[in-house]
Design an enzyme around this catalytic site. Sequence first.
Site, mmCIF file in Angstrom:
data_model
loop_
_atom_site.group_PDB
_atom_site.id
_atom_site.type_symbol
_atom_site.label_atom_id
_atom_site.label_comp_id
_atom_site.label_asym_id
_atom_site.label_seq_id
_atom_site.Cartn_x
_atom_site.Cartn_y
_atom_site.Cartn_z
ATOM 1 N N GLY A 1 -20.494 4.758 22.254
ATOM 2 C CA GLY A 1 -19.539 4.501 21.169
ATOM 3 C C GLY A 1 -18.848 3.152 21.308
ATOM 4 N N GLY B 1 -10.138 -5.381 30.266
ATOM 5 C CA GLY B 1 -10.179 -4.340 29.244
ATOM 6 C C GLY B 1 -8.833 -4.050 28.608
ATOM 7 N N ASP C 1 -11.129 -1.280 16.975
ATOM 8 C CA ASP C 1 -11.783 -1.539 18.264
ATOM 9 C C ASP C 1 -12.650 -2.792 18.111
ATOM 10 O OD1 ASP C 1 -10.789 0.749 19.516
ATOM 11 O OD2 ASP C 1 -12.460 1.979 18.813
ATOM 12 N N LYS D 1 -13.493 10.097 15.951
ATOM 13 C CA LYS D 1 -13.717 8.811 15.272
ATOM 14 C C LYS D 1 -14.824 8.857 14.223
ATOM 15 C CE LYS D 1 -12.230 5.826 19.059
ATOM 16 N NZ LYS D 1 -12.481 4.584 19.794
HETATM 17 P P1 ATR Z 1 -18.262 5.420 25.247
HETATM 18 O O1 ATR Z 1 -17.871 6.158 24.005
HETATM 19 O O2 ATR Z 1 -17.107 5.075 26.146
HETATM 20 O O3 ATR Z 1 -19.115 4.239 24.959
HETATM 21 P P2 ATR Z 1 -20.585 6.975 25.967
HETATM 22 O O4 ATR Z 1 -20.951 7.054 24.529
HETATM 23 O O5 ATR Z 1 -20.700 8.186 26.822
HETATM 24 O O6 ATR Z 1 -19.098 6.471 26.141
HETATM 25 O O7 ATR Z 1 -21.448 5.779 26.621
HETATM 26 C C1 ATR Z 1 -21.410 5.495 27.983
HETATM 27 C C2 ATR Z 1 -22.271 4.268 28.258
HETATM 28 O O8 ATR Z 1 -22.200 3.971 29.666
HETATM 29 C C3 ATR Z 1 -23.748 4.467 27.950
HETATM 30 O O9 ATR Z 1 -24.292 3.227 27.551
HETATM 31 C C4 ATR Z 1 -24.302 4.908 29.308
HETATM 32 O O10 ATR Z 1 -25.675 4.667 29.482
HETATM 33 P P3 ATR Z 1 -26.765 5.773 28.963
HETATM 34 O O11 ATR Z 1 -26.874 5.566 27.499
HETATM 35 O O12 ATR Z 1 -28.009 5.428 29.701
HETATM 36 O O13 ATR Z 1 -26.195 7.120 29.346
HETATM 37 C C5 ATR Z 1 -23.518 4.003 30.212
HETATM 38 N N1 ATR Z 1 -23.451 4.504 31.590
HETATM 39 C C6 ATR Z 1 -22.703 5.538 32.061
HETATM 40 N N2 ATR Z 1 -22.893 5.693 33.389
HETATM 41 C C7 ATR Z 1 -23.793 4.736 33.777
HETATM 42 C C8 ATR Z 1 -24.376 4.356 35.021
HETATM 43 N N3 ATR Z 1 -24.079 4.997 36.157
HETATM 44 N N4 ATR Z 1 -25.243 3.313 35.031
HETATM 45 C C9 ATR Z 1 -25.533 2.641 33.891
HETATM 46 N N5 ATR Z 1 -25.008 2.941 32.678
HETATM 47 C C10 ATR Z 1 -24.147 3.977 32.620
#
Ligand code: ATR
Length: 272
Positions: free
Chosen positions: A127, A238, A100, A65
Amino acid sequence: MHVFGLIGNPVGHSLSPPMHEAAYRELDMDAKYVTFEPDPDAVAAAIEGAAALGIDGLNVTIPFKQDVLSLVDPDPLAARIGAVNTVDFSTSPPRGYNTDAAGVRRAFDHHGVGLSGTDAVVVGAGGAARAVAFTLADACERVHVANRTVEKADALAADVRADADATVTAGGLDTLADRVPTADVLVNATSVGMESDETPVPATLLHGDLAVLDAVYAPVETRLLRDAAAAGATTVDGAWMLLFQGVVAFERWTGRDAPVEAMNDALRSHLG
Ligand code: ATR
């Protein structure tokens, strides 16, 4: 024959093919939706090749993307977000969109949730959260970004604030306790709840004046949405966000109103 498709890696489990093919059937269109999985270093060649072959439109997913942004002429919102998920090859250079983001707005609209003047909270700073936060900042009065990693929330809020009218703030997940009780809109854009029965937002913070969108669609009914429904909140799952990014892509490519119900039926039957 019109050819549309998806590039990403991997794309094997994508729900876009059945959703778009349902639209073609419903409107009796001579069109196909095909998935492509180029090597990560071949994305520029893939976009150039698609244009040369006369492919009408491509969706773009992880991990391409951001890469595709510099290979197309992005619309202003996609440029601000820094990610393109839809390419329209009817112009040269091809035009890039971020549906999106547009899909979030359409998903709320569809449920009668107006965003104008509202106080919104986005959980997450990855993202998905980026597309959500930019969209909400165009429509809402206040946007608060809460994320486990505070630095990422701060960085996203700074980007969004740079050209939004909304007041944009940021903090850790502990700030949810202050923000959610007075919020009108809450979006979970973290992966928490995906394939697990966890929620990023304590149930005690939820209330009946809230509209809650969970970007997680597997499962469709997450713990956050169950808690929100129990608190009397309006819930938007979602699958609606996934549906409307596809609806907006279809409408960009074809200039026609998408058959939303047929696309929704196809999507939900594949989600189980
Ligand atoms: P996407 O592209 O789907 O947004 P990503 O860029 O990996 O995926 O982002 C995942 C998001 O979920 C992030 O905001 C992450 O928080 P961090 O920035 O602190 O990593 C959040 N996330 C994932 N697992 C989590 C958890 N167990 N508790 C809280 N936040 C979580």
